[in-house]
Scaffold this motif. Structure first.
Motif, PDB file in Angstrom:
ATOM      1  N   THR A 148       0.760  -1.289  -0.165  1.00  0.00           N
ATOM      2  CA  THR A 148       0.107  -0.009   0.012  1.00  0.00           C
ATOM      3  C   THR A 148       0.814   1.187  -0.104  1.00  0.00           C
ATOM      4  OG1 THR A 148      -1.573  -1.269   1.213  1.00  0.00           O
ATOM      5  CG2 THR A 148      -1.967   1.366   1.310  1.00  0.00           C
ATOM      6  N   VAL A 149       0.481   2.252  -0.745  1.00  0.00           N
ATOM      7  CA  VAL A 149       1.096   3.627  -0.661  1.00  0.00           C
ATOM      8  C   VAL A 149       0.108   4.676  -0.168  1.00  0.00           C
ATOM      9  CG1 VAL A 149       2.034   5.287  -2.013  1.00  0.00           C
ATOM     10  CG2 VAL A 149       2.609   3.053  -2.500  1.00  0.00           C
ATOM     11  N   VAL A 187       3.120  14.111   2.259  1.00  0.00           N
ATOM     12  CA  VAL A 187       4.051  12.843   2.318  1.00  0.00           C
ATOM     13  C   VAL A 187       3.430  11.713   1.689  1.00  0.00           C
ATOM     14  CG1 VAL A 187       5.244  11.314   4.007  1.00  0.00           C
ATOM     15  CG2 VAL A 187       5.142  13.685   4.550  1.00  0.00           C
ATOM     16  N   ARG A 188       4.296  11.080   1.012  1.00  0.00           N
ATOM     17  CA  ARG A 188       4.188   9.645   0.089  1.00  0.00           C
ATOM     18  C   ARG A 188       4.719   8.613   0.721  1.00  0.00           C
ATOM     19  NH1 ARG A 188       1.488   8.675  -5.576  1.00  0.00           N
ATOM     20  NH2 ARG A 188       0.061  10.642  -5.684  1.00  0.00           N
ATOM     21  N   SER A 189       4.137   7.785   1.015  1.00  0.00           N
ATOM     22  CA  SER A 189       4.617   6.776   1.990  1.00  0.00           C
ATOM     23  C   SER A 189       5.581   5.677   1.135  1.00  0.00           C
ATOM     24  CB  SER A 189       3.751   5.883   2.585  1.00  0.00           C
ATOM     25  OG  SER A 189       3.060   5.190   1.646  1.00  0.00           O
ATOM     26  N   GLY A 190       5.553   5.735  -0.105  1.00  0.00           N
ATOM     27  CA  GLY A 190       6.391   4.650  -0.673  1.00  0.00           C
ATOM     28  C   GLY A 190       5.448   3.284  -0.459  1.00  0.00           C
ATOM     29  N   TYR A 191       5.922   2.111  -0.738  1.00  0.00           N
ATOM     30  CA  TYR A 191       5.423   0.747  -0.799  1.00  0.00           C
ATOM     31  C   TYR A 191       5.379   0.436   0.641  1.00  0.00           C
ATOM     32  CZ  TYR A 191       4.590   0.570  -5.621  1.00  0.00           C
ATOM     33  OH  TYR A 191       4.173   0.791  -6.964  1.00  0.00           O
ATOM     34  N   THR A 211      -2.157   3.652  -3.767  1.00  0.00           N
ATOM     35  CA  THR A 211      -2.112   2.267  -4.374  1.00  0.00           C
ATOM     36  C   THR A 211      -2.343   1.272  -3.252  1.00  0.00           C
ATOM     37  OG1 THR A 211      -0.285   3.278  -5.735  1.00  0.00           O
ATOM     38  CG2 THR A 211      -0.222   0.775  -5.454  1.00  0.00           C
ATOM     39  N   TYR A 212      -2.999   0.286  -3.862  1.00  0.00           N
ATOM     40  CA  TYR A 212      -3.104  -1.125  -2.768  1.00  0.00           C
ATOM     41  C   TYR A 212      -3.097  -2.165  -4.236  1.00  0.00           C
ATOM     42  CZ  TYR A 212      -4.924  -4.855  -0.196  1.00  0.00           C
ATOM     43  OH  TYR A 212      -4.953  -6.250   0.438  1.00  0.00           O
TER      44      TYR A 212
END
Length: 414
Positions: free
Chosen positions: A136-137, A274-278, A299-300
């Motif tokens: 997940t992102v 903030v984008r978490s990355g995978y 994203t999932y």
């Protein structure tokens, strides 16, 4: 003209790399630097190509890997990567031929499972792979998150320091190994990965921007977390900074480190998003935020796929959530891995052996790959018609055995 599927030689590497770039819609030209880089880690004996009139039109590579099973055991895996077929040669069975060659060799070597990360979902189920982990992102709207704007450091007595790439190469491998040993689905990370992640090794096909590296140390001074992130430079019409920090690596071996590092990156001045990355789907983000709705799911998706090569070895390598017996009939159209097996499981380990007893559950290798790390529900697969319950209650028993309290996760791409 006949199509020749074979392992490559060193002299084929440039043509093979051109075919790989073509298959992934990257510029097909291949520089001397790319040939030299690929030559440093590609094993020709485990690298296949399909050749039409001497020109490479399909690619396939595998390498040795360890994947962490439930309970912490490191399981020998055959990692598959660089799979492509040129658009002029689709639907000719080239992938099937290369896959059959590779899986047979992996089984002969004694690998328990094969792994890959699928660019496209529909392809690999036909070869017995199942999605074993998901990723997940999240994107955090920092002003909405409700975090204390006066935060200046962890309340637990720990501290956060910014370090450079050389520090990461020194501290990161040991920290990652601690994570890998405890995280079902994690894979080994080699020196080359650390060199690429810190800019020591720079590749033409991956433009480099120097990131920030934040290390979390506990109150006793022990390194327990590492976050790598980059920021853009974005200002709105009111001349206010609204930058986005994008996390590319996040390693935390304690909840305190995980909470502190996310709080830190959300507290950096000028960072609005903030984008978490995978991340693992059940990571502490976003629930560590006062307002979890400030984090939206970007994203999932499926991540690590697993194909069991040796059912006995794979099932005995992990621990289970209860003590019970279940008889499984595993169907494999390729003839490599199927059979009927009795699993006597416990929280400390398991015994698995071939049997002639009547099965409680019947399913294919794809389903076994999906449940092996504990992420998928057997009862859910039965409801979908992908698992047949021959003995009432067998699906519930298998769920009690296979499911885990936290979801498996693979932190790396390969």
């Amino acid at each position: 003209m006949s199509l020749d599927v074979r392992t490559i030689s060193r002299s084929d590497l440039r043509d093979w790399a051109r075919a790989l770039n073509t298959g992934f819609l990257r510029p097909p030209s291949v520089s001397d630097e790319e040939v030299a880089d690929r030559g440093s880690y590609v094993d020709p004996d485990r690298t296949q190509g399909a050749f039409d009139g001497g020109r490479c039109v399909a690619t396939f590579r595998s390498f040795s890997q360890e994947v962490t099973a439930v309970g912490g055991a490191a399981v020998a895996a055959n990692a598959i990567s660089n799979v492509s077929v040129s658009p002029t040669h689709r639907r000719r069975g080239l992938l099937g031929r290369m896959m059959a060659n590779d899986l047979a060799a992996a089984r002969e070597r004694g690998d328990a499972v094969a792994t890959l990360i699928a660019a496209e979902y529909p392809i690999y189920g036909r070869y017995g792979f199942g999605p074993a982990t998901w990723a997940t992102v999240w994107e955090v709207d920092v002003p909405r998150a409700g975090l204390d704007p006066r935060w200046s450091g962890p309340e637990c007595g720990g501290r956060i320091d910014l370090v450079d790439g050389a520090d990461v190469r020194k501290l990161g491998p040991e920290l990652y190994e601690r994570l890998r040993r405890a995280q079902p689905g994690a894979i080994g990370r080699d020196d080359r990965g650390w060199q690429i992640g810190t800019g020591l090794l720079r590749l033409d096909r991956h433009p480099w921007t120097e990131p920030f590296h934040a290390v979390y140390r506990s109150a006793s001074g022990e390194v327990e977390g590492l976050m790598t992130y980059r920021s853009d430079d974005d200002w709105n019409d009111a001349k206010m900074p609204v930058d986005t920090a994008t996390v590319s690596d996040m390693i935390a071996v304690t909840p305190a480190a995980e909470r502190a590092l996310w709080h830190f990156v959300c507290s950096v001045d000028w960072i609005a998003r903030v984008r978490s990355g995978y991340l693992a789907p059940d990571a502490l983000l976003p629930l560590l935020l006062p307002d979890p709705r400030a984090a939206r799911t970007v994203t999932y998706a499926d991540w690590l796929w697993v194909r069991v090569l040796d059912v006995v070895q794979a099932l005995q390598a992990r621990t289970y959530g209860a003590e019970a017996k279940v008889v499984l009939e595993v169907r494999d159209g390729s003839g490599l891995s199927g059979g009927r097996f009795r699993l006597d499981a416990s929280r400390d380990g398991a015994s698995c052996r071939p049997t002639t007893e009547n099965p409680g559950l019947v399913f294919g290798l794809t389903e076994l790959g999906a449940i092996w790390l504990g992420d998928e529900s057997v009862a859910r697969l039965a409801a979908l018609g992908r698992v047949t319950e021959e003995r009432p209650g067998a699906a519930a028993t298998a769920d009690a055995l296979f499911r885990t309290s936290r979801r498996p996760w693979c932190p790396d791409m390969f």
